[in-house]
Write a protein that holds these residues in place. Sequence first.
Motif, PDB file in Angstrom:
ATOM      1  N   VAL A 177     -64.496 -32.406   4.485  1.00 53.13           N
ATOM      2  CA  VAL A 177     -65.026 -32.662   3.138  1.00 53.13           C
ATOM      3  C   VAL A 177     -66.276 -31.824   2.971  1.00 53.13           C
ATOM      4  CG1 VAL A 177     -66.230 -34.354   1.695  1.00 53.13           C
ATOM      5  CG2 VAL A 177     -64.057 -34.964   2.770  1.00 53.13           C
ATOM      6  N   MET A 178     -66.331 -31.077   1.858  1.00 53.83           N
ATOM      7  CA  MET A 178     -67.527 -30.284   1.565  1.00 53.83           C
ATOM      8  C   MET A 178     -68.052 -30.700   0.199  1.00 53.83           C
ATOM      9  SD  MET A 178     -66.306 -26.534   2.882  1.00 53.83           S
ATOM     10  CE  MET A 178     -67.937 -25.814   3.095  1.00 53.83           C
ATOM     11  N   PHE A 179     -69.315 -31.132   0.170  1.00 55.91           N
ATOM     12  CA  PHE A 179     -69.966 -31.476  -1.094  1.00 55.91           C
ATOM     13  C   PHE A 179     -70.999 -30.406  -1.401  1.00 55.91           C
ATOM     14  CE2 PHE A 179     -73.757 -32.987  -3.202  1.00 55.91           C
ATOM     15  CZ  PHE A 179     -73.230 -33.491  -4.380  1.00 55.91           C
ATOM     16  N   THR A 180     -70.993 -29.909  -2.625  1.00 51.83           N
ATOM     17  CA  THR A 180     -72.010 -28.940  -3.052  1.00 51.83           C
ATOM     18  C   THR A 180     -72.774 -29.524  -4.236  1.00 51.83           C
ATOM     19  OG1 THR A 180     -70.359 -27.262  -2.598  1.00 51.83           O
ATOM     20  CG2 THR A 180     -72.396 -26.522  -3.623  1.00 51.83           C
ATOM     21  N   GLY A 181     -74.088 -29.547  -4.153  1.00 48.49           N
ATOM     22  CA  GLY A 181     -74.939 -29.957  -5.264  1.00 48.49           C
ATOM     23  C   GLY A 181     -75.431 -28.724  -5.999  1.00 48.49           C
ATOM     24  N   LEU A 182     -75.432 -28.793  -7.335  1.00 50.50           N
ATOM     25  CA  LEU A 182     -75.838 -27.655  -8.163  1.00 50.50           C
ATOM     26  C   LEU A 182     -77.033 -28.029  -9.040  1.00 50.50           C
ATOM     27  CD1 LEU A 182     -72.261 -26.750  -9.494  1.00 50.50           C
ATOM     28  CD2 LEU A 182     -73.417 -25.743  -7.523  1.00 50.50           C
TER      29      LEU A 182
END
Lengths: 157, 84
Positions: free
Chosen positions: A29-34
């Motif tokens: 699982v990869m979460f990216t915050g922008l």
Amino acid sequence: MISVQTSDFELEAEYTSLRNHAGDAGAIVMFTGLVREICTAQSDNPGDLDKTERLFLEHYPGMTEKQLEKIAREASERWPLLAVRIIHRVGELFPGDQIVLVATASSHRQAAFESANFIMDFLKSRAPFWKKQTSSAESRWIESRISDVDSLKRWRE
Amino acid sequence: MITILYFASIREHMGKAKETVELTENITTVEALIRHLSETNSAFNQLCQSANSPLISVNQVFAEPSSPIVFGDEVGFFPSMTGG
């Protein structure tokens, strides 16, 4: 592995690296915050929307890394993780920029999903980062949200 | 001597990122250090009176008012965190 850096990160490179470290993982699982253009952190009133021109991310060098290591360790104690990667950017950022990456690898998806969620919840309230938002009107330090602190409660057993 | 670090809005309020304080025999805990700084620095005193009192670390670990302070420690004062 923990990185606090001014530079951007490449999702594909991070995925490949995590996969190489994760052995026989069945789930990543990869979460990216922008960085968002519309920032409502200061107020719950939709009329107070203010467009972000840029963000400045300050942190406490040394303590930041220690806290992130601790959060990653706690996640590894709760779920059977094969690899964890955290990247948090600091310095000047603009709307649309990637700001944070949390990636977890495990044998099964539930552990990977839940641990990534856990790491993000604790990172927001327990790692010494501070955001200063500059809009056309002003520059101000973003205040923490009560909802961010509340979201830690669900992990207490 | 100990080192004190201020961050984000608190750094701006204090007008400095860092200072050193000589330890006296009265300053043995975080609480005593806060009392000392409040008495000697009006900006710090103002900070302690505000609704959002600062978070505190000793040697880069979260600390409580009762946490001990010894020679050479690094004490951080900062607002609630807003990363992610």
